[in-house]
Design a protein around this motif. Structure first.
Motif, PDB file in Angstrom:
ATOM      1  N   LEU A 168       0.828  -1.210   0.000  1.00  0.00           N
ATOM      2  CA  LEU A 168       0.000   0.000   0.000  1.00  0.00           C
ATOM      3  C   LEU A 168       0.861   1.259   0.000  1.00  0.00           C
ATOM      4  O   LEU A 168       0.577   2.214  -0.716  1.00  0.00           O
ATOM      5  CB  LEU A 168      -0.920   0.023   1.231  1.00  0.00           C
ATOM      6  CG  LEU A 168      -2.148  -0.854   1.181  1.00  0.00           C
ATOM      7  CD1 LEU A 168      -2.744  -1.008   2.563  1.00  0.00           C
ATOM      8  CD2 LEU A 168      -3.168  -0.296   0.207  1.00  0.00           C
ATOM      9  N   GLY A 169       1.909   1.260   0.820  1.00  0.00           N
ATOM     10  CA  GLY A 169       2.750   2.444   0.931  1.00  0.00           C
ATOM     11  C   GLY A 169       1.953   3.635   1.444  1.00  0.00           C
ATOM     12  O   GLY A 169       0.927   3.486   2.107  1.00  0.00           O
ATOM     13  N   GLN A 170       2.419   4.824   1.100  1.00  0.00           N
ATOM     14  CA  GLN A 170       1.730   6.066   1.447  1.00  0.00           C
ATOM     15  C   GLN A 170       1.257   6.718   0.163  1.00  0.00           C
ATOM     16  O   GLN A 170       2.051   6.975  -0.746  1.00  0.00           O
ATOM     17  CB  GLN A 170       2.659   7.017   2.212  1.00  0.00           C
ATOM     18  CG  GLN A 170       2.962   6.563   3.623  1.00  0.00           C
ATOM     19  CD  GLN A 170       1.715   6.595   4.499  1.00  0.00           C
ATOM     20  OE1 GLN A 170       1.133   7.637   4.726  1.00  0.00           O
ATOM     21  NE2 GLN A 170       1.313   5.429   5.001  1.00  0.00           N
ATOM     22  N   LEU A 171      -0.031   6.995   0.090  1.00  0.00           N
ATOM     23  CA  LEU A 171      -0.653   7.549  -1.107  1.00  0.00           C
ATOM     24  C   LEU A 171      -0.782   9.059  -0.991  1.00  0.00           C
ATOM     25  O   LEU A 171      -1.144   9.587   0.060  1.00  0.00           O
ATOM     26  CB  LEU A 171      -2.041   6.930  -1.289  1.00  0.00           C
ATOM     27  CG  LEU A 171      -2.893   7.447  -2.448  1.00  0.00           C
ATOM     28  CD1 LEU A 171      -2.244   7.131  -3.797  1.00  0.00           C
ATOM     29  CD2 LEU A 171      -4.289   6.839  -2.374  1.00  0.00           C
ATOM     30  N   LYS A 172      -0.496   9.728  -2.091  1.00  0.00           N
ATOM     31  CA  LYS A 172      -0.687  11.182  -2.161  1.00  0.00           C
ATOM     32  C   LYS A 172      -1.435  11.490  -3.450  1.00  0.00           C
ATOM     33  O   LYS A 172      -1.007  11.125  -4.540  1.00  0.00           O
ATOM     34  CB  LYS A 172       0.667  11.905  -2.156  1.00  0.00           C
ATOM     35  CG  LYS A 172       0.582  13.391  -2.389  1.00  0.00           C
ATOM     36  CD  LYS A 172      -0.097  14.098  -1.242  1.00  0.00           C
ATOM     37  CE  LYS A 172      -0.099  15.602  -1.476  1.00  0.00           C
ATOM     38  NZ  LYS A 172      -1.186  16.279  -0.843  1.00  0.00           N
ATOM     39  N   PHE A 173      -2.613  12.129  -3.321  1.00  0.00           N
ATOM     40  CA  PHE A 173      -3.373  12.608  -4.460  1.00  0.00           C
ATOM     41  C   PHE A 173      -3.114  14.102  -4.627  1.00  0.00           C
ATOM     42  O   PHE A 173      -3.064  14.839  -3.640  1.00  0.00           O
ATOM     43  CB  PHE A 173      -4.886  12.423  -4.260  1.00  0.00           C
ATOM     44  CG  PHE A 173      -5.373  11.010  -4.400  1.00  0.00           C
ATOM     45  CD1 PHE A 173      -5.054  10.242  -5.499  1.00  0.00           C
ATOM     46  CD2 PHE A 173      -6.198  10.459  -3.426  1.00  0.00           C
ATOM     47  CE1 PHE A 173      -5.529   8.946  -5.636  1.00  0.00           C
ATOM     48  CE2 PHE A 173      -6.689   9.170  -3.556  1.00  0.00           C
ATOM     49  CZ  PHE A 173      -6.344   8.413  -4.656  1.00  0.00           C
ATOM     50  N   TRP A 194      -1.521  10.799  -8.864  1.00  0.00           N
ATOM     51  CA  TRP A 194      -1.393   9.964  -7.679  1.00  0.00           C
ATOM     52  C   TRP A 194       0.059   9.546  -7.548  1.00  0.00           C
ATOM     53  O   TRP A 194       0.786   9.462  -8.552  1.00  0.00           O
ATOM     54  CB  TRP A 194      -2.300   8.729  -7.725  1.00  0.00           C
ATOM     55  CG  TRP A 194      -1.987   7.812  -8.872  1.00  0.00           C
ATOM     56  CD1 TRP A 194      -2.509   7.855 -10.129  1.00  0.00           C
ATOM     57  CD2 TRP A 194      -1.066   6.713  -8.863  1.00  0.00           C
ATOM     58  NE1 TRP A 194      -1.968   6.859 -10.907  1.00  0.00           N
ATOM     59  CE2 TRP A 194      -1.074   6.138 -10.162  1.00  0.00           C
ATOM     60  CE3 TRP A 194      -0.225   6.163  -7.901  1.00  0.00           C
ATOM     61  CZ2 TRP A 194      -0.281   5.043 -10.501  1.00  0.00           C
ATOM     62  CZ3 TRP A 194       0.564   5.073  -8.246  1.00  0.00           C
ATOM     63  CH2 TRP A 194       0.523   4.514  -9.530  1.00  0.00           C
ATOM     64  N   GLN A 195       0.483   9.321  -6.330  1.00  0.00           N
ATOM     65  CA  GLN A 195       1.840   8.849  -6.093  1.00  0.00           C
ATOM     66  C   GLN A 195       1.838   7.956  -4.868  1.00  0.00           C
ATOM     67  O   GLN A 195       1.212   8.271  -3.854  1.00  0.00           O
ATOM     68  CB  GLN A 195       2.796  10.008  -5.862  1.00  0.00           C
ATOM     69  CG  GLN A 195       4.209   9.537  -5.577  1.00  0.00           C
ATOM     70  CD  GLN A 195       5.175  10.685  -5.330  1.00  0.00           C
ATOM     71  OE1 GLN A 195       4.779  11.832  -5.197  1.00  0.00           O
ATOM     72  NE2 GLN A 195       6.451  10.358  -5.268  1.00  0.00           N
ATOM     73  N   LEU A 196       2.528   6.823  -4.980  1.00  0.00           N
ATOM     74  CA  LEU A 196       2.743   5.940  -3.842  1.00  0.00           C
ATOM     75  C   LEU A 196       4.206   6.042  -3.437  1.00  0.00           C
ATOM     76  O   LEU A 196       5.089   6.008  -4.285  1.00  0.00           O
ATOM     77  CB  LEU A 196       2.442   4.482  -4.199  1.00  0.00           C
ATOM     78  CG  LEU A 196       0.997   4.051  -4.281  1.00  0.00           C
ATOM     79  CD1 LEU A 196       0.908   2.562  -4.619  1.00  0.00           C
ATOM     80  CD2 LEU A 196       0.265   4.337  -2.987  1.00  0.00           C
ATOM     81  N   VAL A 197       4.440   6.165  -2.146  1.00  0.00           N
ATOM     82  CA  VAL A 197       5.800   6.136  -1.621  1.00  0.00           C
ATOM     83  C   VAL A 197       5.923   4.830  -0.853  1.00  0.00           C
ATOM     84  O   VAL A 197       5.213   4.600   0.135  1.00  0.00           O
ATOM     85  CB  VAL A 197       6.073   7.354  -0.699  1.00  0.00           C
ATOM     86  CG1 VAL A 197       7.453   7.242  -0.076  1.00  0.00           C
ATOM     87  CG2 VAL A 197       5.923   8.649  -1.484  1.00  0.00           C
ATOM     88  N   ARG A 198       6.797   3.949  -1.371  1.00  0.00           N
ATOM     89  CA  ARG A 198       7.015   2.646  -0.758  1.00  0.00           C
ATOM     90  C   ARG A 198       8.519   2.440  -0.545  1.00  0.00           C
ATOM     91  O   ARG A 198       9.328   3.176  -1.101  1.00  0.00           O
ATOM     92  CB  ARG A 198       6.448   1.532  -1.637  1.00  0.00           C
ATOM     93  CG  ARG A 198       4.966   1.713  -1.909  1.00  0.00           C
ATOM     94  CD  ARG A 198       4.322   0.538  -2.576  1.00  0.00           C
ATOM     95  NE  ARG A 198       4.746   0.354  -3.946  1.00  0.00           N
ATOM     96  CZ  ARG A 198       4.055  -0.350  -4.850  1.00  0.00           C
ATOM     97  NH1 ARG A 198       2.904  -0.909  -4.512  1.00  0.00           N
ATOM     98  NH2 ARG A 198       4.499  -0.491  -6.074  1.00  0.00           N
ATOM     99  N   ALA A 199       8.864   1.442   0.219  1.00  0.00           N
ATOM    100  CA  ALA A 199      10.275   1.189   0.544  1.00  0.00           C
ATOM    101  C   ALA A 199      11.111   0.905  -0.703  1.00  0.00           C
ATOM    102  O   ALA A 199      12.242   1.369  -0.816  1.00  0.00           O
ATOM    103  CB  ALA A 199      10.390   0.026   1.529  1.00  0.00           C
ATOM    104  N   PRO A 201       5.790   4.307  -7.400  1.00  0.00           N
ATOM    105  CA  PRO A 201       4.961   4.399  -8.598  1.00  0.00           C
ATOM    106  C   PRO A 201       4.073   5.638  -8.557  1.00  0.00           C
ATOM    107  O   PRO A 201       3.710   6.121  -7.483  1.00  0.00           O
ATOM    108  CB  PRO A 201       4.135   3.112  -8.566  1.00  0.00           C
ATOM    109  CG  PRO A 201       4.156   2.666  -7.150  1.00  0.00           C
ATOM    110  CD  PRO A 201       5.452   3.169  -6.568  1.00  0.00           C
ATOM    111  N   ASN A 202       3.742   6.135  -9.740  1.00  0.00           N
ATOM    112  CA  ASN A 202       2.897   7.325  -9.825  1.00  0.00           C
ATOM    113  C   ASN A 202       2.210   7.355 -11.167  1.00  0.00           C
ATOM    114  O   ASN A 202       2.570   6.630 -12.087  1.00  0.00           O
ATOM    115  CB  ASN A 202       3.731   8.589  -9.604  1.00  0.00           C
ATOM    116  CG  ASN A 202       4.783   8.761 -10.665  1.00  0.00           C
ATOM    117  OD1 ASN A 202       4.505   9.269 -11.740  1.00  0.00           O
ATOM    118  ND2 ASN A 202       6.008   8.316 -10.389  1.00  0.00           N
ATOM    119  N   GLY A 203       1.225   8.207 -11.282  1.00  0.00           N
ATOM    120  CA  GLY A 203       0.496   8.318 -12.534  1.00  0.00           C
ATOM    121  C   GLY A 203      -0.563   9.395 -12.461  1.00  0.00           C
ATOM    122  O   GLY A 203      -0.505  10.290 -11.605  1.00  0.00           O
ATOM    123  N   ILE A 204      -1.521   9.286 -13.347  1.00  0.00           N
ATOM    124  CA  ILE A 204      -2.583  10.281 -13.439  1.00  0.00           C
ATOM    125  C   ILE A 204      -3.941   9.597 -13.309  1.00  0.00           C
ATOM    126  O   ILE A 204      -4.057   8.381 -13.476  1.00  0.00           O
ATOM    127  CB  ILE A 204      -2.501  11.068 -14.769  1.00  0.00           C
ATOM    128  CG1 ILE A 204      -2.602  10.132 -15.968  1.00  0.00           C
ATOM    129  CG2 ILE A 204      -1.217  11.884 -14.828  1.00  0.00           C
ATOM    130  CD1 ILE A 204      -2.683  10.849 -17.308  1.00  0.00           C
TER     131      ILE A 204
END
Length: 140
Positions: free
Chosen positions: A83-88, A107-112, A116-119
């Motif tokens: 899941l990581g940390q999600l930022k919209f 959107w962006q996920l911050v994981r160890a 990954p990111n996208g639109i």
């Protein structure tokens, strides 16, 4: 002058300033972000229309239905690490009517191990007095 006054009054009655609910729509997306970051996919899905007619498009896949979408999220994100940390980030909210909006953002996920990111493009509609996502197109 009198004729223009009636036109203005008519416009205010048909399109009242309070009818632009971008703050309510933003709260739906913020609640999803918060639920994701708590690891609560059931709460995350509350932002979607709980219907078999909800549509989700991502990559080469079209998915229909709230239950199927939740199951796919749980399969693809089985734990906090995935899941990581999600930022919209919302770039634009375009009101299509008093009951529908098009929301475009990132959107962006911050994981160890990766970030990954996208639109995304969302169709958000007011159904049963609640703003919900009825169509989600998300890509990398």
């Amino acid at each position: 002058m009198f004729k223009n006054g009636w036109l203005l009054l008519l416009m205010l009655l048909v399109f009242p300033a309070s009818a632009v609910p971008t703050d309510e729509i933003r709260k739906v997306i913020e609640a999803q972000e918060s639920a994701w970051n708590r690891g609560d996919l059931d709460a995350y899905m509350q932002g979607y229309w709980n219907s078999e007619k909800v549509r989700f498009a991502s990559g080469k896949t079209f998915r229909y239905g709230w239950t199927e979408t939740l199951a796919a999220y749980k399969k693809n994100y089985p734990d906090k690490g995935t899941l990581g940390q999600l930022k919209f980030t919302i770039n634009e909210t375009k009101m299509l009517s008093n009951y529908a909006a098009l929301v475009v953002g990132r959107w962006q996920l911050v994981r160890a191990k990766d970030n990954p990111n996208g639109i995304f493009t969302l169709l958000i509609e007011k159904i049963d007095d609640k703003w919900v996502i009825t169509h989600d197109h998300t890509s990398d």
